[in-house]
Design an enzyme around this catalytic site. Structure first.
Site, PDB file in Angstrom:
ATOM      1  N   TYR A   7       3.807 -15.311  -5.014  1.00 22.46           N
ATOM      2  CA  TYR A   7       2.720 -16.045  -5.674  1.00 22.46           C
ATOM      3  C   TYR A   7       2.415 -15.511  -7.081  1.00 22.46           C
ATOM      4  O   TYR A   7       1.529 -16.025  -7.751  1.00 22.46           O
ATOM      5  CB  TYR A   7       1.480 -16.181  -4.799  1.00 22.46           C
ATOM      6  N   LYS A  47      -0.364  -9.444  -9.535  1.00 20.24           N
ATOM      7  CA  LYS A  47       1.097  -9.386  -9.343  1.00 20.24           C
ATOM      8  C   LYS A  47       1.808 -10.046 -10.521  1.00 20.24           C
ATOM      9  O   LYS A  47       2.888  -9.597 -10.930  1.00 20.24           O
ATOM     10  CB  LYS A  47       1.492 -10.063  -8.032  1.00 20.24           C
TER      11      LYS A  47
HETATM   12  C1  HXC Z   1     -14.573 -10.750   0.289  1.00 22.78           C
HETATM   13  C2  HXC Z   1     -14.299  -8.466   0.028  1.00 22.78           C
HETATM   14  C3  HXC Z   1     -13.484  -8.421   1.195  1.00 22.78           C
HETATM   15  C4  HXC Z   1     -13.244  -9.648   1.915  1.00 22.78           C
HETATM   16  C5  HXC Z   1     -13.644  -6.417   0.379  1.00 22.78           C
HETATM   17  N1  HXC Z   1     -14.365  -7.200  -0.430  1.00 22.78           N
HETATM   18  N2  HXC Z   1     -13.086  -7.129   1.380  1.00 22.78           N
HETATM   19  N3  HXC Z   1     -14.829  -9.620  -0.425  1.00 22.78           N
HETATM   20  N4  HXC Z   1     -13.808 -10.785   1.403  1.00 22.78           N
HETATM   21  N5  HXC Z   1     -12.482  -9.680   3.012  1.00 22.78           N
HETATM   22  C6  HXC Z   1     -15.136  -6.800  -1.608  1.00 22.78           C
HETATM   23  C7  HXC Z   1     -16.287  -5.874  -1.194  1.00 22.78           C
HETATM   24  O1  HXC Z   1     -17.396  -6.611  -0.704  1.00 22.78           O
HETATM   25  C8  HXC Z   1     -16.595  -5.182  -2.517  1.00 22.78           C
HETATM   26  O2  HXC Z   1     -17.325  -6.013  -3.385  1.00 22.78           O
HETATM   27  C9  HXC Z   1     -15.211  -5.031  -3.145  1.00 22.78           C
HETATM   28  O3  HXC Z   1     -14.364  -6.007  -2.480  1.00 22.78           O
HETATM   29  C10 HXC Z   1     -14.626  -3.655  -2.916  1.00 22.78           C
HETATM   30  O4  HXC Z   1     -14.660  -3.396  -1.536  1.00 22.78           O
HETATM   31  P1  HXC Z   1     -14.502  -1.915  -0.941  1.00 22.78           P
HETATM   32  O5  HXC Z   1     -14.370  -2.015   0.527  1.00 22.78           O
HETATM   33  O6  HXC Z   1     -15.584  -1.032  -1.497  1.00 22.78           O
HETATM   34  O7  HXC Z   1     -13.148  -1.466  -1.663  1.00 22.78           O
HETATM   35  P2  HXC Z   1     -12.147  -0.326  -1.347  1.00 22.78           P
HETATM   36  O8  HXC Z   1     -12.685   0.631  -0.316  1.00 22.78           O
HETATM   37  O9  HXC Z   1     -11.724   0.214  -2.634  1.00 22.78           O
HETATM   38  O10 HXC Z   1     -10.917  -1.089  -0.611  1.00 22.78           O
HETATM   39  C11 HXC Z   1     -10.040  -1.906  -1.331  1.00 22.78           C
HETATM   40  C12 HXC Z   1      -9.728  -3.170  -0.549  1.00 22.78           C
HETATM   41  C13 HXC Z   1      -9.295  -2.866   0.909  1.00 22.78           C
HETATM   42  C14 HXC Z   1      -8.634  -3.922  -1.315  1.00 22.78           C
HETATM   43  C15 HXC Z   1     -10.976  -4.060  -0.476  1.00 22.78           C
HETATM   44  O11 HXC Z   1      -9.008  -4.073   1.601  1.00 22.78           O
HETATM   45  C16 HXC Z   1      -8.099  -1.957   0.974  1.00 22.78           C
HETATM   46  O12 HXC Z   1      -8.224  -0.746   0.863  1.00 22.78           O
HETATM   47  N6  HXC Z   1      -6.882  -2.482   1.205  1.00 22.78           N
HETATM   48  C17 HXC Z   1      -5.621  -1.701   1.278  1.00 22.78           C
HETATM   49  C18 HXC Z   1      -4.646  -2.276   2.263  1.00 22.78           C
HETATM   50  C19 HXC Z   1      -4.303  -3.715   2.047  1.00 22.78           C
HETATM   51  O13 HXC Z   1      -5.132  -4.512   1.575  1.00 22.78           O
HETATM   52  N7  HXC Z   1      -3.089  -4.090   2.390  1.00 22.78           N
HETATM   53  C20 HXC Z   1      -2.614  -5.477   2.287  1.00 22.78           C
HETATM   54  C21 HXC Z   1      -1.462  -5.557   1.405  1.00 22.78           C
HETATM   55  S1  HXC Z   1      -0.612  -7.026   1.835  1.00 22.78           S
HETATM   56  P3  HXC Z   1     -18.958  -5.919  -3.531  1.00 22.78           P
HETATM   57  O14 HXC Z   1     -19.279  -6.973  -4.526  1.00 22.78           O
HETATM   58  O15 HXC Z   1     -19.520  -6.208  -2.167  1.00 22.78           O
HETATM   59  O16 HXC Z   1     -19.267  -4.531  -4.004  1.00 22.78           O
HETATM   60  C22 HXC Z   1      -0.306  -7.940   0.501  1.00 22.78           C
HETATM   61  C23 HXC Z   1       0.467  -9.213   0.831  1.00 22.78           C
HETATM   62  C24 HXC Z   1       0.763 -10.057  -0.325  1.00 22.78           C
HETATM   63  O17 HXC Z   1      -0.661  -7.619  -0.582  1.00 22.78           O
HETATM   64  C25 HXC Z   1       1.432 -11.407  -0.091  1.00 22.78           C
HETATM   65  C26 HXC Z   1       1.585 -11.982   1.235  1.00 22.78           C
HETATM   66  C27 HXC Z   1       2.410 -13.220   1.279  1.00 22.78           C
HETATM   67  P1  NAP Z   2       0.009  -2.075   3.703  1.00 25.13           P
HETATM   68  O1  NAP Z   2       0.690  -1.372   4.827  1.00 25.13           O
HETATM   69  O2  NAP Z   2      -1.430  -2.376   3.843  1.00 25.13           O
HETATM   70  O3  NAP Z   2       0.310  -1.254   2.378  1.00 25.13           O
HETATM   71  C1  NAP Z   2      -0.575  -1.022   1.364  1.00 25.13           C
HETATM   72  C2  NAP Z   2      -0.518   0.444   1.028  1.00 25.13           C
HETATM   73  O4  NAP Z   2      -1.220   0.672  -0.194  1.00 25.13           O
HETATM   74  C3  NAP Z   2      -1.140   1.345   2.066  1.00 25.13           C
HETATM   75  O5  NAP Z   2      -0.220   2.346   2.448  1.00 25.13           O
HETATM   76  C4  NAP Z   2      -2.349   1.968   1.369  1.00 25.13           C
HETATM   77  O6  NAP Z   2      -2.518   3.318   1.788  1.00 25.13           O
HETATM   78  C5  NAP Z   2      -1.931   1.874  -0.091  1.00 25.13           C
HETATM   79  N1  NAP Z   2      -3.070   1.818  -0.995  1.00 25.13           N
HETATM   80  C6  NAP Z   2      -4.084   0.899  -1.002  1.00 25.13           C
HETATM   81  N2  NAP Z   2      -4.957   1.185  -1.964  1.00 25.13           N
HETATM   82  C7  NAP Z   2      -4.486   2.272  -2.612  1.00 25.13           C
HETATM   83  C8  NAP Z   2      -4.950   3.029  -3.708  1.00 25.13           C
HETATM   84  N3  NAP Z   2      -6.070   2.717  -4.350  1.00 25.13           N
HETATM   85  N4  NAP Z   2      -4.229   4.107  -4.106  1.00 25.13           N
HETATM   86  C9  NAP Z   2      -3.084   4.434  -3.452  1.00 25.13           C
HETATM   87  N5  NAP Z   2      -2.587   3.754  -2.420  1.00 25.13           N
HETATM   88  C10 NAP Z   2      -3.284   2.691  -1.992  1.00 25.13           C
HETATM   89  O7  NAP Z   2       0.725  -3.481   3.435  1.00 25.13           O
HETATM   90  P2  NAP Z   2       2.252  -3.888   3.176  1.00 25.13           P
HETATM   91  O8  NAP Z   2       2.427  -5.227   3.751  1.00 25.13           O
HETATM   92  O9  NAP Z   2       3.166  -2.787   3.577  1.00 25.13           O
HETATM   93  O10 NAP Z   2       2.276  -4.050   1.582  1.00 25.13           O
HETATM   94  C11 NAP Z   2       3.116  -3.259   0.762  1.00 25.13           C
HETATM   95  C12 NAP Z   2       3.404  -3.978  -0.549  1.00 25.13           C
HETATM   96  O11 NAP Z   2       4.118  -5.186  -0.273  1.00 25.13           O
HETATM   97  C13 NAP Z   2       2.172  -4.388  -1.329  1.00 25.13           C
HETATM   98  O12 NAP Z   2       2.423  -4.260  -2.711  1.00 25.13           O
HETATM   99  C14 NAP Z   2       2.016  -5.847  -0.972  1.00 25.13           C
HETATM  100  O13 NAP Z   2       1.277  -6.563  -1.938  1.00 25.13           O
HETATM  101  C15 NAP Z   2       3.465  -6.259  -0.939  1.00 25.13           C
HETATM  102  N6  NAP Z   2       3.733  -7.485  -0.214  1.00 25.13           N
HETATM  103  C16 NAP Z   2       3.609  -7.511   1.134  1.00 25.13           C
HETATM  104  C17 NAP Z   2       3.891  -8.696   1.793  1.00 25.13           C
HETATM  105  C18 NAP Z   2       3.791  -8.788   3.290  1.00 25.13           C
HETATM  106  O14 NAP Z   2       3.845  -9.904   3.794  1.00 25.13           O
HETATM  107  N7  NAP Z   2       3.675  -7.695   4.014  1.00 25.13           N
HETATM  108  C19 NAP Z   2       4.279  -9.812   1.079  1.00 25.13           C
HETATM  109  C20 NAP Z   2       4.393  -9.739  -0.296  1.00 25.13           C
HETATM  110  C21 NAP Z   2       4.122  -8.562  -0.940  1.00 25.13           C
HETATM  111  P3  NAP Z   2      -3.972   4.038   1.841  1.00 25.13           P
HETATM  112  O15 NAP Z   2      -4.870   3.163   2.639  1.00 25.13           O
HETATM  113  O16 NAP Z   2      -3.649   5.353   2.479  1.00 25.13           O
HETATM  114  O17 NAP Z   2      -4.400   4.191   0.420  1.00 25.13           O
END
Ligand code: HXC
Ligand code: NAP
Length: 262
Positions: free
Chosen positions: A148, A163
């Site tokens: 995307y 991205k």
């Molecule tokens: C709306 C949300 C939300 C949700 C968080 N926020 N989750 N808003 N819906 N589900 C808002 C919070 O309310 C807050 O805003 C702000 O985001 C920051 O939230 P925190 O929890 O304080 O942030 P933080 O602890 O820094 O965590 C970051 C995070 C969290 C991105 C929100 O989800 C995270 O740590 N994720 C890491 C793992 C992850 O997401 N993996 C997925 C990768 S897969 P306010 O305004 O309330 O302060 C991927 C796939 C791509 O990328 C493509 C697939 C096809």
């Molecule tokens: P995931 O397991 O949730 O991986 C995300 C990783 O990012 C976690 O290990 C997390 O570790 C780390 N992370 C998050 N915030 C961070 C920060 N502030 N500093 C350092 N590390 C941080 O999900 P995943 O599916 O493996 O995703 C990996 C990559 O693939 C991502 O770039 C995602 O966008 C991409 N991607 C995934 C998919 C899919 O379908 N799975 C599709 C397209 C692209 P901590 O919580 O320990 O920080």
């Protein structure tokens, strides 16, 4: 499969290397002989993968790092140098994501994702790139996008915009750093079964069924498939690949056409 010594003793940093795709890439790089540094916020995420690599006879170090903080990123590079003497490979894999309508997304929610994905990627790339330039032995930088970045991603405007920025960064630095023999590439996966993505993006059977109907090959990708490509792109077999974004999505972004032939 690439031969076991393909990345012989190269030093590879994988951000988000303790879970999902990052873990799969780190294990594959270790199998190929690389020495690994795994960097993410939570030590609990990193240590099990470090232990797995060590148990298999490899070398690995966990460095808890928030990629949003340039000082922590610089410290992580210093720890890498101290332990392994340099940096050869950086994988920008760390990401944050959640589904939220754009009109409901708070400024902080936008910032949280853009900070991890775009700013974090730049901070790590800059710090590792400076080291690679100073070392004068080249390097490889690989970032994980999502398709995307160019199709747009309704429901994930923060991640799609970030991205797309990383794609522009990849193409820019592929040219700017080519004189230093640093290759800069990306992988753009479609849906891949990881705990992080599944739980946040298609967490119920109905969402998963809808998703599968959009993938021409009829299945979600596996972390191992992404890891194999990630290894190839940083290997000597890919020395002429620079500035590329390799799509791995079973044809999903192309769509399935609109004529009744299938
Ligand atoms: C709306 C949300 C939300 C949700 C968080 N926020 N989750 N808003 N819906 N589900 C808002 C919070 O309310 C807050 O805003 C702000 O985001 C920051 O939230 P925190 O929890 O304080 O942030 P933080 O602890 O820094 O965590 C970051 C995070 C969290 C991105 C929100 O989800 C995270 O740590 N994720 C890491 C793992 C992850 O997401 N993996 C997925 C990768 S897969 P306010 O305004 O309330 O302060 C991927 C796939 C791509 O990328 C493509 C697939 C096809
Ligand atoms: P995931 O397991 O949730 O991986 C995300 C990783 O990012 C976690 O290990 C997390 O570790 C780390 N992370 C998050 N915030 C961070 C920060 N502030 N500093 C350092 N590390 C941080 O999900 P995943 O599916 O493996 O995703 C990996 C990559 O693939 C991502 O770039 C995602 O966008 C991409 N991607 C995934 C998919 C899919 O379908 N799975 C599709 C397209 C692209 P901590 O919580 O320990 O920080």
């Amino acid at each position: 499969m690439l031969p076991a010594n393909t990345l012989n003793r190269q030093v590879a940093i994988v951000t988000g290397g303790g879970t999902g795709l990052g873990r799969a890439m780190a294990l594959e790089y270790a199998r190929l002989g690389a020495r690994l540094v795994l960097a993410s916020r939570s030590r609990e995420h990193l240590e099990p993968t470090v232990a797995e690599i060590q148990k298999a006879g490899g070398e690995a170090l966990a460095v808890p790092t928030d990629v949003r903080d340039p000082a922590q990123v610089d410290r992580m590079i210093q720890e890498t140098k101290k332990k392994f003497g340099g940096v050869d490979i950086l994988v920008n894999n760390a990401a944050g994501n959640f589904i939220c309508k754009a009109e409901e997304l708070s400024p902080n929610g936008w910032r949280a994702v853009v900070d991890i994905v775009l700013n974090g990627t730049f901070f790590c790339t800059r710090a590792a790139g400076r080291e690679m330039i100073a070392q004068k032995r080249g390097g490889k930088i690989l970032s994980v996008l999502a398709t995307y970045a160019w199709t747009g991603g309704p429901g994930t405007v923060h991640s799609a915009a970030a991205k797309a920025g990383v794609l522009a960064l990849t193409r820019t630095l592929a040219v700017e750093w080519a004189p230093y023999k640093i290759r800069v590439n990306a992988i753009a996966p479609g849906p891949v079964a990881t705990e992080g993505a599944s739980s946040k993006l298609w967490g119920n059977p109905e969402a998963e069924r809808k998703l599968l109907s959009k993938i021409p090959v009829g299945r979600i990708g596996t972390p191992q498939e992404i890891a194999h490509a990630a290894a190839y792109l940083v290997s000597p077999y890919a020395e002429y690949i620079n500035g590329e974004a390799l799509t791995m999505d079973g044809g999903e972004w192309l769509g399935k056409g609109f004529l009744a032939v299938q």
